[in-house]
Design an enzyme around this catalytic site. Structure first.
Site, PDB file in Angstrom:
ATOM      1  N   ARG A 283      45.949  12.937  -1.418  1.00 14.95           N
ATOM      2  CA  ARG A 283      45.935  13.263   0.200  1.00 14.95           C
ATOM      3  C   ARG A 283      46.611  12.005   1.078  1.00 14.95           C
ATOM      4  O   ARG A 283      46.822  12.333   2.203  1.00 14.95           O
ATOM      5  CB  ARG A 283      44.233  13.646   0.585  1.00 14.95           C
ATOM      6  CG  ARG A 283      44.009  14.795  -0.123  1.00 14.95           C
ATOM      7  CD  ARG A 283      42.509  14.662   0.120  1.00 14.95           C
ATOM      8  NE  ARG A 283      41.905  14.998   1.819  1.00 14.95           N
ATOM      9  CZ  ARG A 283      41.914  16.275   2.121  1.00 14.95           C
ATOM     10  NH1 ARG A 283      41.941  17.423   1.464  1.00 14.95           N
ATOM     11  NH2 ARG A 283      41.489  16.439   3.442  1.00 14.95           N
ATOM     12  N   ASP A 284      46.665  10.893   0.395  1.00 19.89           N
ATOM     13  CA  ASP A 284      47.274   9.935   1.140  1.00 19.89           C
ATOM     14  C   ASP A 284      48.739   9.832   0.793  1.00 19.89           C
ATOM     15  O   ASP A 284      49.297   8.826   1.606  1.00 19.89           O
ATOM     16  CB  ASP A 284      46.508   8.518   0.381  1.00 19.89           C
ATOM     17  CG  ASP A 284      45.328   8.111   1.429  1.00 19.89           C
ATOM     18  OD1 ASP A 284      45.228   8.784   2.547  1.00 19.89           O
ATOM     19  OD2 ASP A 284      44.436   7.163   1.001  1.00 19.89           O
TER      20      ASP A 284
END
Lengths: 111, 344
Positions: free
Chosen positions: A65-66
């Site tokens: 997600r990063d």
């Protein structure tokens, strides 16, 4: 004794006084200092690493997600495409990294 | 006596009217990879997507909520929130003048200008060398469509907070926190972070998200600062006056960003968990693990009852603010890192 810095007196000499980047050599301090090297106030990337006693342990979870947000001026540029200059537009290969990560086997350089 | 009471009721009604437009509904504006998703907060569903081709890193609504500015590294897109269409694209990058818009743009209080921080690299034609000036605070005139002023600012200035009652100044979140005059470019340090006041710890602060809404907002910009002594300080900036206050956290929770409840009593933080902290004591009153993973930005509904955290991956999580109970998530077709709530 304090050493005074030489100052250019004509246009050519003044041009030499500009802070210039000739490459990414480590010996050129201006390169290190002048590039946007981090997001945080004291350049301590990875500050958010969180030693939790239980799940999720360590850093952000899930790390995918990063991924795209780390494609900027800091964080892990060696591991993620640099979306500012080198791989501008790489996001077209995957709108959502958790779903489309297979499309990113190789980042394609777009001019 | 009756007249006085009626006047008070009328005044209160008028003030409330300023806060929440009558019949207004809340929408989340979530700009991300190649799409802006617009979410209806009543149904928590995406009701519209607007397409562009960019990786978005910042956003901000105008003070009247009529425009929504979103930016990638090289462009700013102007969205008219009445029609939900892109009405202008401002491009600043060229091969010889490589302009990166570093953080979210900030509209001026009067709506006539857009403030931005630029990182600029100038290339000389056919000469293998680049010039790297200091980062620039740029004033872009939205009517003339041109940059009217720019000033040197310290490296790593990553957020701009306009001051509503003092339009000549903004707060710059940088290595230190600065009060900056937009007419002269002069600034003063109001809080040290990299250069702390004597006896104070250095503060590390990732200042990217300015979570605010044009209406029903607390009027406070909260920012988490982590001290070299292991402490957590909540930095609270009054967006109306520019005054800065700090609250020491009782627990060292780890946040990407914060948002204050509309009454200013609580602050909600997000990263891998969500937290609710009482600003009177600095105590954590509720926390929950974020089941979908890391999130960056936050938004609240006008009534302060629902908290949204996200995006990061391709979803937004929804929480009940009273209990921090997880309500569910809103799927998106794209990743993203910022969002805002606009009521219309």
């Amino acid at each position: 004794m304090k050493r005074n810095r030489l100052k250019g007196v004509n246009r050519k000499a003044k041009r030499l006084e500009e802070r210039e980047v000739f490459g990414m050599g480590l010996d050129q301090i201006d390169v290190i200092w002048d590039q946007p090297v981090g997001c945080t106030s004291i350049f301590d990337t990875g500050w958010e690493t969180n030693p939790r006693p239980a799940t999720p342990m360590g850093n952000c979870a899930p790390s995918a997600r990063d991924f795209t947000s780390c494609a900027g001026p800091c964080w892990w540029p060696a591991q993620t495409p640099d979306s500012m200059t080198n791989f501008y537009g790489f996001q077209n290969q995957c709108l959502a990294i958790e779903r489309d990560w297979r499309n990113l086997n190789f980042a394609i350089k777009i001019k | 006596m009756l007249t006085k009471s009626m006047f008070a009721i009328a005044l209160a009604t008028a003030l409330l009217g300023l806060c929440v437009p009558a019949g207004a509904k809340d929408f989340l504006y979530v700009p991300g990879v190649n799409y802006l998703s617009i979410v209806d907060c009543d149904t928590d569903t995406v009701v519209k997507t607007v397409e562009y081709n960019d990786y978005v890193i910042g956003c901000s609504p105008s003070f009247d909520g009529k425009y929504f500015y979103i930016n990638g590294w090289r462009n700013v897109y102007v969205v008219d929130t009445r029609t939900d269409t892109i009405v202008d694209t401002l491009t600043f990058w060229s091969d010889l003048s490589r302009v990166n818009v570093v953080c979210s743009p900030a509209p001026s209080v009067d709506g006539n200008s857009l403030y931005m921080i630029w990182s600029v690299v100038k290339k000389k034609l056919n000469v293998p060398r680049l010039t790297v000036p200091p980062w620039q605070f740029v004033i872009y005139d939205l009517k003339k469509k041109e940059v009217t002023k720019s000033f040197d600012v310290p490296w790593n200035t990553t957020a701009i907070i306009p001051i509503e009652k003092d339009p000549e100044h903004v707060i710059l979140m940088s290595q230190d926190i600065l009060k900056f005059n937009v007419k002269t470019g002069k600034y003063t340090k109001i809080k040290g972070q990299l250069h702390p006041e004597e006896g104070q710890p250095m503060l590390n602060n990732l200042i990217i998200w300015v979570n605010w809404a044009p209406t029903s907002d607390s009027g406070i910009f909260p920012s988490p600062a982590y001290g070299s002594d292991g402490s957590l300080t909540y930095i609270l900036i009054d967006r109306k006056t520019g005054n800065l206050k700090t609250v020491t956290g009782e627990d060292v929770n780890v946040y990407y960003s914060l948002i204050c409840s509309p009454d200013g009593k609580y602050v909600y933080g997000c990263m891998d968990e969500v937290y609710k902290v009482d600003l009177a004591t600095g105590k954590t009153v509720a926390k929950a693990l974020a089941p979908r993973g890391t999130t960056y930005a936050e938004a609240l509904t006008s009534d302060g009852k629902k908290l949204y955290t996200g995006p990061s991956g391709n979803d937004i999580m929804v929480w009940d603010t009273a209990t921090l109970k997880y309500i569910g998530f809103i799927p998106l077709k794209h990743d993203g890192i910022v969002m805002s709530r606009i009521s219309k």
